[in-house]
Design a protein around this motif. Sequence first.
Motif, PDB file in Angstrom:
ATOM      1  N   CYS A   9       0.838  -1.198   0.000  1.00 54.00           N
ATOM      2  CA  CYS A   9       0.000   0.000   0.000  1.00 54.00           C
ATOM      3  C   CYS A   9       0.878   1.256   0.000  1.00 54.00           C
ATOM      4  O   CYS A   9       0.605   2.219  -0.731  1.00 54.00           O
ATOM      5  N   ILE A  10       1.934   1.249   0.804  1.00 46.33           N
ATOM      6  CA  ILE A  10       2.850   2.385   0.857  1.00 46.33           C
ATOM      7  C   ILE A  10       3.521   2.594  -0.496  1.00 46.33           C
ATOM      8  O   ILE A  10       3.624   3.719  -0.998  1.00 46.33           O
ATOM      9  N   SER A  13       1.144   3.987  -3.188  1.00 47.98           N
ATOM     10  CA  SER A  13       0.958   5.431  -3.024  1.00 47.98           C
ATOM     11  C   SER A  13       2.187   6.192  -3.506  1.00 47.98           C
ATOM     12  O   SER A  13       2.072   7.222  -4.168  1.00 47.98           O
ATOM     13  N   THR A  14       3.355   5.671  -3.191  1.00 56.63           N
ATOM     14  CA  THR A  14       4.599   6.330  -3.589  1.00 56.63           C
ATOM     15  C   THR A  14       4.716   6.424  -5.098  1.00 56.63           C
ATOM     16  O   THR A  14       5.080   7.471  -5.654  1.00 56.63           O
ATOM     17  N   PHE A 155       6.405   8.561   0.082  1.00 58.46           N
ATOM     18  CA  PHE A 155       6.675   7.327   0.820  1.00 58.46           C
ATOM     19  C   PHE A 155       6.547   7.565   2.321  1.00 58.46           C
ATOM     20  O   PHE A 155       5.920   6.777   3.053  1.00 58.46           O
ATOM     21  N   THR A 156       7.114   8.674   2.785  1.00 59.34           N
ATOM     22  CA  THR A 156       7.077   8.997   4.212  1.00 59.34           C
ATOM     23  C   THR A 156       5.652   9.252   4.691  1.00 59.34           C
ATOM     24  O   THR A 156       5.233   8.743   5.743  1.00 59.34           O
ATOM     25  N   ALA A 158       2.845   8.245   3.301  1.00 55.48           N
ATOM     26  CA  ALA A 158       2.073   7.000   3.229  1.00 55.48           C
ATOM     27  C   ALA A 158       2.389   6.106   4.427  1.00 55.48           C
ATOM     28  O   ALA A 158       1.498   5.472   5.002  1.00 55.48           O
ATOM     29  N   ALA A 159       3.665   6.048   4.808  1.00 55.73           N
ATOM     30  CA  ALA A 159       4.053   5.247   5.970  1.00 55.73           C
ATOM     31  C   ALA A 159       3.425   5.796   7.244  1.00 55.73           C
ATOM     32  O   ALA A 159       2.952   5.036   8.106  1.00 55.73           O
ATOM     33  N   THR A 160       3.384   7.117   7.363  1.00 54.18           N
ATOM     34  CA  THR A 160       2.780   7.743   8.542  1.00 54.18           C
ATOM     35  C   THR A 160       1.308   7.380   8.658  1.00 54.18           C
ATOM     36  O   THR A 160       0.789   7.184   9.763  1.00 54.18           O
ATOM     37  N   SER A 161       0.629   7.271   7.527  1.00 53.46           N
ATOM     38  CA  SER A 161      -0.798   6.910   7.552  1.00 53.46           C
ATOM     39  C   SER A 161      -1.016   5.501   8.081  1.00 53.46           C
ATOM     40  O   SER A 161      -2.132   5.150   8.471  1.00 53.46           O
ATOM     41  N   HIS A 162       0.036   4.695   8.107  1.00 49.72           N
ATOM     42  CA  HIS A 162      -0.039   3.345   8.671  1.00 49.72           C
ATOM     43  C   HIS A 162       0.627   3.283  10.051  1.00 49.72           C
ATOM     44  O   HIS A 162       1.003   2.207  10.522  1.00 49.72           O
ATOM     45  N   SER A 166       9.443   7.246  10.533  1.00 45.45           N
ATOM     46  CA  SER A 166      10.475   7.286   9.487  1.00 45.45           C
ATOM     47  C   SER A 166      11.521   8.343   9.831  1.00 45.45           C
ATOM     48  O   SER A 166      11.230   9.322  10.507  1.00 45.45           O
TER      49      SER A 166
END
Length: 236
Positions: A9-10, A13-14, A155-156, A158-162, A166
Amino acid sequence: PIPDPVLRCILDSTLRTPTSFNLQPYSIVLVRDDLQKKGLAKHAMLGGANIGRCADASLLAVFCSDQHPTRRVDRIVELERETAKKKSGDDRSAPPQYLDHLPLTSSYLTGESGVLAYHFKDFVHNMLSPLQATPAPHQASTWSAKNATMAAMSFTYAATSHNLGSVLMEGYDVMRLREYLRIPDRYEIPIVIALGHEDETNNSDVQSGRLGIDEMVFDKLWGKSLVLEETGGEKE
């Protein structure tokens, strides 16, 4: 470890990050193996903090910017034509004329034509700019890194949304990092991201210091302070 569905998913989005001419002039090397992370930390990272982050992270995302982005043009044109076939009516597909000119246009504006050509284009820009709007020349390294780091920020976020943490790192030996990961010479490495789960023992909600809106954002002209109401509306 980060579950594969979350990682996919990340990455999805990236890879939707907009890039100039849609050339997507970057690639990402993911390092998830513990031994490889520790080896990379020892071999290429600078400073104790970065070495520790590499060894402790769930994964490392090494963003590589392509110094020869026009080599991607044929593939991008192919993708654009495939997209056009799937769409109908009033859509935003790239027009055929744009795609026909893309190899020449991208070669001129991405700065891939060499140092002498760059200085010539800079001279032409300085001569024409007072008369009409003219595209400023770029060097390929700058142009590609700019696009790659936009993807890194996607990428950062998208990762925060999970609920993943980072750290963006620049402290590394590029030559040794390239060697360790067998990255071709045509790629630079503008940023490395250490990704993982937040430290649950750290209950502090204090954020790191940042300059305020009054110092960073101007209204209408450079140096003119932006004044906002508490509700978010702008004062006249």
